[in-house]
Design an enzyme around this catalytic site. Structure first.
Site, short mmCIF file in Angstrom:
data_model
loop_
_atom_site.label_atom_id
_atom_site.label_comp_id
_atom_site.label_asym_id
_atom_site.label_seq_id
_atom_site.Cartn_x
_atom_site.Cartn_y
_atom_site.Cartn_z
N GLU A 1 0.83 -1.22 0.00
CA GLU A 1 0.00 0.00 0.00
C GLU A 1 0.85 1.26 0.00
OE1 GLU A 1 -2.85 0.03 -0.79
OE2 GLU A 1 -2.99 -2.14 -0.61
C1 LIG Z 1 2.70 -9.82 0.84
C2 LIG Z 1 2.45 -8.76 -0.18
C3 LIG Z 1 1.13 -8.46 -0.54
C4 LIG Z 1 0.89 -7.51 -1.52
N1 LIG Z 1 -0.41 -7.30 -1.96
C5 LIG Z 1 -0.62 -6.55 -3.08
C6 LIG Z 1 -1.90 -6.50 -3.69
O1 LIG Z 1 -2.88 -7.07 -3.20
N2 LIG Z 1 -2.03 -5.81 -4.86
C7 LIG Z 1 -0.98 -5.17 -5.43
O2 LIG Z 1 -1.17 -4.58 -6.48
N3 LIG Z 1 0.25 -5.18 -4.87
C8 LIG Z 1 0.45 -5.86 -3.71
N4 LIG Z 1 1.71 -5.91 -3.15
C9 LIG Z 1 2.79 -5.15 -3.76
C10 LIG Z 1 3.23 -3.97 -2.93
O3 LIG Z 1 2.24 -2.98 -2.89
C11 LIG Z 1 4.57 -3.46 -3.51
O4 LIG Z 1 5.54 -4.47 -3.28
C12 LIG Z 1 4.98 -2.15 -2.92
O5 LIG Z 1 4.11 -1.13 -3.32
C13 LIG Z 1 6.41 -1.76 -3.31
O6 LIG Z 1 6.63 -1.90 -4.68
P1 LIG Z 1 7.87 -2.73 -5.22
O7 LIG Z 1 7.89 -4.04 -4.52
O8 LIG Z 1 7.82 -2.75 -6.69
O9 LIG Z 1 9.12 -1.92 -4.74
P2 LIG Z 1 9.87 -0.66 -5.54
O10 LIG Z 1 8.81 0.19 -6.05
O11 LIG Z 1 10.79 -1.31 -6.48
O12 LIG Z 1 10.61 -0.02 -4.36
C14 LIG Z 1 11.85 -0.49 -3.84
C15 LIG Z 1 12.35 0.49 -2.78
O13 LIG Z 1 12.60 1.75 -3.39
C16 LIG Z 1 11.90 2.77 -2.72
N5 LIG Z 1 11.47 3.77 -3.68
C17 LIG Z 1 10.93 3.58 -4.91
N6 LIG Z 1 10.70 4.76 -5.49
C18 LIG Z 1 11.07 5.72 -4.63
C19 LIG Z 1 11.07 7.13 -4.65
N7 LIG Z 1 10.63 7.83 -5.69
N8 LIG Z 1 11.55 7.79 -3.58
C20 LIG Z 1 11.99 7.13 -2.51
N9 LIG Z 1 12.01 5.79 -2.43
C21 LIG Z 1 11.57 5.09 -3.47
C22 LIG Z 1 10.73 2.09 -2.03
O14 LIG Z 1 10.29 2.82 -0.91
C23 LIG Z 1 11.34 0.76 -1.67
O15 LIG Z 1 12.01 0.86 -0.45
C24 LIG Z 1 1.96 -6.82 -2.13
C25 LIG Z 1 3.29 -7.09 -1.72
C26 LIG Z 1 3.53 -8.06 -0.79
C27 LIG Z 1 4.95 -8.37 -0.44
#
Ligand SMILES: Cc1cc2nc3c(=O)[nH]c(=O)nc-3n(C[C@H](O)[C@H](O)[C@H](O)COP(=O)(O)OP(=O)(O)OC[C@H]3O[C@@H](n4cnc5c(N)ncnc54)[C@H](O)[C@@H]3O)c2cc1C
Length: 599
Positions: free
Chosen positions: A441
């Site tokens: 989220e």
């Molecule tokens: C158990 C679980 C359940 C989930 N359920 C859902 C679901 O139901 N539906 C769904 O759609 N998704 C779901 N997700 C996905 C989740 O919302 C994402 O994993 C999350 O939003 C982070 O995205 P990412 O993993 O691509 O990380 P990235 O976007 O790749 O981020 C990696 C790191 O970089 C940082 N970062 C990225 N951009 C910036 C910026 N501009 N400035 C500062 N920091 C930054 C982030 O804070 C993070 O620490 C789920 C994930 C898990 C693990």
């Protein structure tokens, strides 16, 4: 495993004594059914269901997890039956639109039930939680036909919902998503792509699953301006509304993960699946915000739940476990040692969890009241004010509460010493389960950018002023109250400093935009502690007033004042570090060239 006991006394304190729910419901349009007796009965019933049905399944869910096969995903023993009971009890329909089978009760009552469900069994609670988000999205943006087809089934609980945003290469940055939506001649769309980490994406608890999916139309603009939103059901609805033929959407696999094992985290493959556009073309992300905002307050509850569950487990343990003697002499002279609750450091751990849980409850219920007013406030002005306040409080509630909720879960485990690390007590599960709250989220980093960048600086501090003005009025009203002085003085100082810091960060950001990113998380955490200071001062005032009137619950109210004192003396000073760090400048983060980051 701690046996969950719904904290009904504190729930009532926050609802009735702090936030005056009776008056709040009386001021809403169409909330006539939310009488004190009715609200009380709902909460009592919810508590019973959580204590007796869901709590015993928490550890089962962790140990068994979900299992994938060609035929679908099986949830842990008892999950499906508990869901049937939940549906039979009418819980999914509680706050939904009466035109589609809902009971139309205010959303804030739903949040109280969500708190109890989420605390005693977060993994289970995610299934109906996601349905709730899908319900809100279709309610806000769906056509009448879509509402008749999908809303009624989601509201009855026969079908559940999901939120499909994340793809293998993007989560925070949805502007780069690739899932495609090709228009068909009949007005539907063929959805093709892979979504990952989809919570409750596939399971055996309901006969159909309604996926709310972000995808791109052909030729759509790049970035977030070219994203549209679709309804993609697992089973295509028949003419009579029943679940029919299987759609081309399937769960490719389940993720193996740190916690929330009872909730299915799915890789979802859309292979030309039939979908229906919801909301306007290319405005999908705006519409999805309805879902995400629901989910963000929902996730904030995970922080509250982690602190509450940790507190319940570790409090019982701290009263029984004997180790060493109190520094000021034995407190249990007949025993071989004193219970660990006598030790100041154990007190620190218990009180931190307590003030986090109770402060979080106050913040979430306050946000819940704003949700009510946004939906059913009587005047445009009231609705606008509540919307601004809710927008401001949402990233704070989501990120601050999950951060300090996780810290609390760790403290709950620490109180148990070595036993905390052992599965049987459930404390390590609480740590593992609550860790995800800071990630999904929108990570803490992303929430912080939303707060400082979008909500505060882009509004020239307007959103902040909506809140600080309330704090200022409260401080002024109570400036002469001697008993409250220990709370009002530091609160007034923080409130002023909050504005000053915002100005300073804003000024440096005008010269260098990187300063926003460099300050954001400290700014968010500072804001969280400031909001808590306001809420704890208000709770102290309620308790002191009650004691002045005379009460048979002296111990309860006294504990409130003492908790407030602990908060002001021992947690609020953390703002000093955040204040200093947020002004430390971006240089110390960015000066090191990327090539120098070597191992
Ligand atoms: C158990 C679980 C359940 C989930 N359920 C859902 C679901 O139901 N539906 C769904 O759609 N998704 C779901 N997700 C996905 C989740 O919302 C994402 O994993 C999350 O939003 C982070 O995205 P990412 O993993 O691509 O990380 P990235 O976007 O790749 O981020 C990696 C790191 O970089 C940082 N970062 C990225 N951009 C910036 C910026 N501009 N400035 C500062 N920091 C930054 C982030 O804070 C993070 O620490 C789920 C994930 C898990 C693990």
């Amino acid at each position: 495993m701690p046996e969950y006991k719904a904290p009904l006394r504190d729930i009532k304190f926050v609802m009735n004594e702090l936030l005056n729910s009776e008056q709040h419901y009386a001021n809403l349009e169409g909330a006539e059914d939310a009488t004190p007796d009715m609200v009380d009965a709902i909460i009592q019933e919810g508590a019973k269901f959580c204590e007796q049905v869901l709590s015993p399944l928490n550890q089962v869910g962790d140990q068994e997890g979900c299992t994938w096969s060609e035929d679908g995903v099986k949830t842990p023993t008892g999950f499906k039956e508990a869901y049937q009971q939940y549906v039979e009890g009418g819980w999914p329909s509680m706050t939904a639109d009466p035109n589609y089978g809902g009971q139309g009760l205010p959303h804030s009552i739903g949040l109280v039930v969500s708190e109890m469900v989420g605390t005693c069994n977060w993994s289970w609670g995610m299934y109906p939680g996601l349905s709730h988000g899908a319900t809100n999205t279709i309610e806000a943006h769906g056509t009448e036909e879509q509402k008749q087809t999908y809303l009624t089934k989601l509201i009855s609980g026969e079908w559940t919902g999901t939120m499909c945003l994340t793809e293998p290469h993007c989560g925070s940055d949805l502007g780069t998503l690739r899932t495609k939506a090709e228009p068909n001649a009949d007005g539907t769309y063929s959805i093709t792509g892979t979504k990952i980490f989809i919570s409750a994406g596939e399971h055996d608890m309901a006969e159909n699953i309604v996926h709310i999916v972000l995808a791109r139309l052909p030729g759509a603009p790049e970035g977030t301006k070219g994203i549209s939103l679709f309804i993609v059901p697992k089973q295509l609805p028949n003419e009579d509304g029943s679940a029919g033929e299987r759609n081309a959407v399937s769960c490719g696999s389940l993720e193996h993960k740190m916690g929330i094992h009872g909730n299915a985290t799915c890789v979802m493959n859309f292979d030309g699946a039939k979908g229906w556009l919801i909301g306007p073309e290319n405005k999908g992300l705006n519409c999805m915000f309805t879902f995400m905002n629901t989910a963000r307050i929902g996730t904030a509850i995970q922080g509250l739940g982690a602190a509450e569950l940790g507190f319940q487990g570790s409090l019982a343990y701290a009263k029984e476990r004997l180790a060493m003697r109190s520094l000021s002499g034995p407190k249990n002279p007949d025993g071989i040692a004193d219970p660990i609750i006598v030790h100041p450091d154990v007190r620190r751990m218990l009180l931190t969890q307590k003030v986090v849980a109770e402060g979080a409850r106050a913040l979430i219920y306050l946000a819940g009241q704003q949700v009510d007013v946004v939906h059913s406030g009587k005047t445009e002005e009231e609705r606008k004010h509540a919307d601004a306040l809710l927008g401001f409080l949402t990233p704070i509630a989501k990120a601050f509460l999950t951060e300090i909720g996780y810290e609390s879960a760790n403290l709950g485990m620490q109180v148990f010493g070595g036993h905390g690390f052992i599965a049987e007590w459930g404390m390590e599960q609480n740590v593992r389960d609550s860790r995800i709250g800071m990630i999904y989220e929108g990570t803490t980093g992303i929430q912080a950018l939303d707060l400082l960048g979008r909500k505060v600086l882009m509004t020239q501090g307007e959103a902040l002023k909506v809140f600080t003005k309330q704090v200022h009025v409260f401080c002024k009203e109570n400036a002469d109250n001697e008993q409250l002085k220990e709370f009002i003085e530091p609160l007034a100082a923080i409130n002023k400093e909050w504005g000053d810091l915002t100005m300073k960060v804003g000024m440096t950001a005008m010269k260098n935009r990187e300063e926003v990113g460099a300050a954001a998380v400290d700014y968010l955490m500072y804001s969280g502690y400031a909001v808590f200071a306001y809420l704890w001062a208000r709770m102290a005032k309620v308790a002191l007033d009650k004691m002045a009137e005379g009460t048979s619950e002296e111990m309860f109210y006294n504990a409130k004042v003492q908790s407030a004192r602990f908060y002001f003396k021992r947690l609020l000073p953390r703002t000093k570090t955040h204040a200093e760090t947020m002004l430390a400048g971006a240089d110390s983060l960015l000066d090191m060239p990327e090539e120098a980051f070597v191992i």
